[in-house]
Design a protein around this motif. Structure first.
Motif, PDB file in Angstrom:
ATOM      1  N   UNK A 113       0.819  -1.223   0.000  1.00 18.45           N
ATOM      2  CA  UNK A 113       0.000   0.000   0.000  1.00 18.45           C
ATOM      3  C   UNK A 113       0.852   1.272   0.000  1.00 18.45           C
ATOM      4  N   UNK A 114       1.845   1.298  -0.858  1.00 19.78           N
ATOM      5  CA  UNK A 114       2.672   2.498  -0.988  1.00 19.78           C
ATOM      6  C   UNK A 114       3.668   2.699   0.129  1.00 19.78           C
ATOM      7  N   UNK A 115       3.930   1.671   0.913  1.00 19.88           N
ATOM      8  CA  UNK A 115       4.907   1.774   1.987  1.00 19.88           C
ATOM      9  C   UNK A 115       5.900   0.625   1.907  1.00 19.88           C
ATOM     10  N   UNK A 116       7.140   0.941   2.179  1.00 18.85           N
ATOM     11  CA  UNK A 116       8.192  -0.071   2.235  1.00 18.85           C
ATOM     12  C   UNK A 116       8.215  -0.633   3.649  1.00 18.85           C
ATOM     13  N   UNK A 117       7.966  -1.935   3.767  1.00 19.06           N
ATOM     14  CA  UNK A 117       7.914  -2.594   5.073  1.00 19.06           C
ATOM     15  C   UNK A 117       9.173  -3.411   5.279  1.00 19.06           C
ATOM     16  N   UNK A 118       9.986  -3.018   6.270  1.00 14.17           N
ATOM     17  CA  UNK A 118      11.228  -3.715   6.594  1.00 14.17           C
ATOM     18  C   UNK A 118      11.030  -4.422   7.931  1.00 14.17           C
ATOM     19  N   UNK A 119      10.974  -5.735   7.886  1.00 14.29           N
ATOM     20  CA  UNK A 119      10.667  -6.519   9.090  1.00 14.29           C
ATOM     21  C   UNK A 119      11.842  -6.528  10.049  1.00 14.29           C
ATOM     22  N   UNK A 120      11.526  -6.563  11.336  1.00 11.08           N
ATOM     23  CA  UNK A 120      12.528  -6.659  12.393  1.00 11.08           C
ATOM     24  C   UNK A 120      12.289  -7.922  13.210  1.00 11.08           C
ATOM     25  N   UNK A 121      12.937  -8.032  14.363  1.00 14.97           N
ATOM     26  CA  UNK A 121      12.803  -9.223  15.188  1.00 14.97           C
ATOM     27  C   UNK A 121      11.373  -9.448  15.661  1.00 14.97           C
ATOM     28  N   UNK A 122      11.082 -10.691  16.027  1.00 17.42           N
ATOM     29  CA  UNK A 122       9.736 -11.056  16.463  1.00 17.42           C
ATOM     30  C   UNK A 122       9.337 -10.219  17.681  1.00 17.42           C
ATOM     31  N   UNK A 123       8.131  -9.619  17.611  1.00 15.94           N
ATOM     32  CA  UNK A 123       7.650  -8.784  18.695  1.00 15.94           C
ATOM     33  C   UNK A 123       8.019  -7.325  18.555  1.00 15.94           C
ATOM     34  N   UNK A 124       8.786  -6.971  17.524  1.00 19.11           N
ATOM     35  CA  UNK A 124       9.197  -5.588  17.287  1.00 19.11           C
ATOM     36  C   UNK A 124       8.489  -5.040  16.058  1.00 19.11           C
ATOM     37  N   UNK A 125       8.147  -3.756  16.111  1.00 20.55           N
ATOM     38  CA  UNK A 125       7.453  -3.120  15.007  1.00 20.55           C
ATOM     39  C   UNK A 125       8.355  -3.044  13.772  1.00 20.55           C
TER      40      UNK A 125
END
Length: 360
Positions: A113-125
């Protein structure tokens, strides 16, 4: 060859936490590696540390981002081990990091949806960034001296959204000292990374100075003098071959990419008289006089002509200062060109854009 899109992020608590977590992990890997070397005499592999430290204590980083930190340390270690074969004064990586760059691999990257999502560790935003382009294959976040900067990497051949449907048979090549060659063909800009080449050139200069000082202390014609002359010839010959190999690989990849894109005419910025007009400070003059633009131009020319492309030389004066959007001239500071109209791009890319514009 690579394509990199840079984006300034400023400073925020989330960015600080991520960079701090990467710094703690890097320092932990560094300390434990040298401790094992000192006490056990063992040189462990990266896979060992990936099992020992799968993440930082707070699980802040994505698992693959943590692996990238470990791999970065071992990449520095490998570079030192190769460099010390010719430079006895080369130093290994021993400096701890309070902050460190954060890298995301393809498994942690999404565009939603027009945003770059960079995943982090489990439980972190996750890190969410407004994004109007395609999904990159690799992302790095680092400090540029004033704020955090995002570097999104695309493989050569990937098409960015604003470039779809654009065709061109003319490409311009801007030769430089930082990047041996930067090409623009109307749809994409290609940068040849000159970091390794510059490193080899700097080491070549240091080695020449060191050997010259040693020769000056020997009696000319003596056995030790002759032995040192032979050693000097072999070491400098090896470096010369390494430099030529790097330059050949860069120009071959550049020309092949342009040929695959259907380019028929290659316009090269003419720098043949740059040494005659170079009158800056001592450091800048030295860089200009040691540029390999003549060799790069020659290699690009014969490789392009061999593939049936036409090569033209074009005056490139002020090409890196003129804004491609509004036409105003601004002397860039650093590697990023910024204009008052809001245009911002890599300064060498601006030079290539203006060179190709003169042929249309």
């Amino acid at each position: 060859m690579y394509l990199v899109r840079k984006l300034k992020l400023g400073v925020s608590e989330q960015l600080q936490l991520l960079s701090r977590a990467a710094g703690e992990l890097y320092s932990k890997v560094l300390v434990h590696f040298w401790r094992v070397v000192r006490k056990k005499g063992l040189w462990l592999k990266p896979s060992t540390f990936m099992r020992w430290f799968p993440n930082d204590p707070e699980n802040t980083l994505h698992a693959h981002s943590a692996d990238a930190v470990v791999q970065s340390f071992f990449a520095s270690l490998k570079s030192w081990r190769e460099r010390r074969q010719t430079d006895p004064n080369a130093r290994p990586p021993r400096r701890r990091r309070y902050f460190y760059k954060v890298q995301w691999k393809s498994s942690a990257i999404q565009v939603v949806n027009g945003k770059l999502r960079l995943s982090n560790g489990k439980g972190n935003e996750p890190l969410m960034i407004n994004w109007a382009w395609d999904t990159p294959v690799w992302v790095e976040m680092g400090w540029d001296g004033q704020q955090y900067e995002l570097r999104a990497c695309y493989k050569v051949g990937d098409t960015l959204p604003e470039e779809e449907g654009e065709e061109s048979n003319v490409a311009a090549v801007d030769l430089g000292e930082m990047h041996p060659a930067v090409a623009h063909e109307g749809g994409q800009t290609y940068l040849a990374n000159g970091r390794l080449l510059r490193s080899k050139r700097r080491y070549q200069n240091k080695l020449q100075g060191k050997l010259a000082r040693l020769l000056a202390r020997k009696k000319r014609g003596s056995r030790r003098w002759k032995r040192l002359v032979r050693s000097q010839r072999l070491q400098l010959k090896k470096l010369h071959h390494q430099i030529q190999d790097i330059l050949h690989k860069q120009t071959t990849r550049l020309v092949s990419t342009l040929h695959e894109r259907g380019v028929q005419t290659v316009v090269i910025g003419d720098l043949r008289d740059i040494r005659m007009s170079a009158n800056y400070n001592k450091k800048a003059n030295q860089k200009i006089h040691q540029m390999l633009h003549g060799q790069a131009r020659h290699q690009i020319t014969y490789k392009a002509e061999r593939l049936g492309m036409k090569v033209v030389l074009q005056d490139e004066r002020y090409s890196s200062q003129e804004c491609p959007v509004c036409g105003q001239r601004n002397k860039p500071k650093g590697r990023v060109y910024r204009c008052g109209c809001g245009f911002e791009f890599h300064r060498d890319g601006v030079g290539a854009i203006n060179i190709v514009a003169t042929q249309r």
